[in-house]
Write a protein that holds these residues in place. Sequence first.
Motif, mmCIF file in Angstrom:
data_model
loop_
_atom_site.group_PDB
_atom_site.id
_atom_site.type_symbol
_atom_site.label_atom_id
_atom_site.label_comp_id
_atom_site.label_asym_id
_atom_site.label_seq_id
_atom_site.Cartn_x
_atom_site.Cartn_y
_atom_site.Cartn_z
ATOM 1 N N PRO A 173 -5.572 -4.913 -4.716
ATOM 2 C CA PRO A 173 -6.577 -3.924 -3.971
ATOM 3 C C PRO A 173 -5.151 -2.560 -3.783
ATOM 4 O O PRO A 173 -5.552 -1.524 -3.581
ATOM 5 C CB PRO A 173 -6.301 -4.735 -2.630
ATOM 6 N N LEU B 281 -6.092 1.363 -3.984
ATOM 7 C CA LEU B 281 -6.294 1.856 -2.910
ATOM 8 C C LEU B 281 -5.151 3.091 -2.748
ATOM 9 O O LEU B 281 -5.558 4.216 -2.481
ATOM 10 C CB LEU B 281 -6.578 1.117 -1.764
ATOM 11 N N TRP C 8 -14.431 0.032 -2.383
ATOM 12 C CA TRP C 8 -14.420 -1.455 -1.846
ATOM 13 C C TRP C 8 -14.350 -2.360 -2.960
ATOM 14 O O TRP C 8 -13.840 -3.390 -2.541
ATOM 15 C CB TRP C 8 -15.514 -1.466 -1.105
ATOM 16 N N ILE D 219 -10.947 -3.721 -3.753
ATOM 17 C CA ILE D 219 -10.246 -4.181 -2.680
ATOM 18 C C ILE D 219 -10.982 -5.599 -2.411
ATOM 19 O O ILE D 219 -10.170 -6.677 -2.587
ATOM 20 C CB ILE D 219 -10.452 -3.365 -1.489
ATOM 21 N N SER E 15 -6.939 5.535 -10.455
ATOM 22 C CA SER E 15 -7.692 4.342 -9.878
ATOM 23 C C SER E 15 -8.657 3.758 -10.881
ATOM 24 O O SER E 15 -8.816 4.543 -12.012
ATOM 25 C CB SER E 15 -8.222 4.405 -8.451
ATOM 26 N N LEU F 142 0.701 -1.153 0.020
ATOM 27 C CA LEU F 142 -0.056 0.301 0.113
ATOM 28 C C LEU F 142 0.732 1.149 -0.193
ATOM 29 O O LEU F 142 0.334 2.247 -0.787
ATOM 30 C CB LEU F 142 -0.853 -0.047 1.244
#
Length: 244
Positions: free
Chosen positions: A196, A200, A223, A226, A134, A102
């Motif tokens: 994810p 994110l 969401w 993810i 994204s 991340l």
Amino acid sequence: MLMDAFWSEVLGTAILLLLGGGVVATVLLPKSKGFDGGWLLINFGWGLAVFAGVYIAFKSGAHLNPAVTIGLFAAGEPFYNGPGGPIDPTIGNMLVYFAAELLGAFLGAVLMFLAFKKHFDEDADPAAKLAVFSTGPGIRSYGWNIVTEVIATFVLVFWVVIQSKTPTQIGPLAVALIVVGIGASLGGPTGYAINPARDLGPRIAHALLPIKGKGSSDWGYAWVPIVGPLIGGVIGGLVGAAYM
């Protein structure tokens, strides 16, 4: 060894997002030399971004993706099994990998923004600027968007689990090609997050960075890329372990 793996994942995932986000920026942002280069340019750009990231992250096993990490955990496969000793698939180690991936994705997105700053300053659809960071669905249907991400990520993680056991290993190039294949074949409905952290981390960067005319970061959809990839990763890991 675990801290080496942490920074390996940070660096590899940062390069993945710098180059992967960069190819999307090249295609979508105004006055870019590669403007309107098309979907296949994005597919191949992401594949080559994975190729670079995997090489850089060799000290950690080059997961670059929480779905891969959780898939290997589900399969009972070591997270890394090279010089310095193995890194076992434990919950604690998995969380360290998640954090590194991340952080790396966030940093890579920030670097991409800096490289394209003047192009982000140009007038453009806010949705296009968000798409550089994204993913988003072509048709918003959360249930079916989840299904797409589960299937696409299953293909990736199942392949990751079984490829190391086959006699035809070609290393990072093989990972790059499977990502190109997934994007070209299954990427149309959702933009194929299949990761994810890839979605994110940059989405957080989009929310925090001073991007002119950026609009919403679309947290209502966040969401999906993810949950879908994590489910697909677990299924891919379990099926891969059973298959081998």
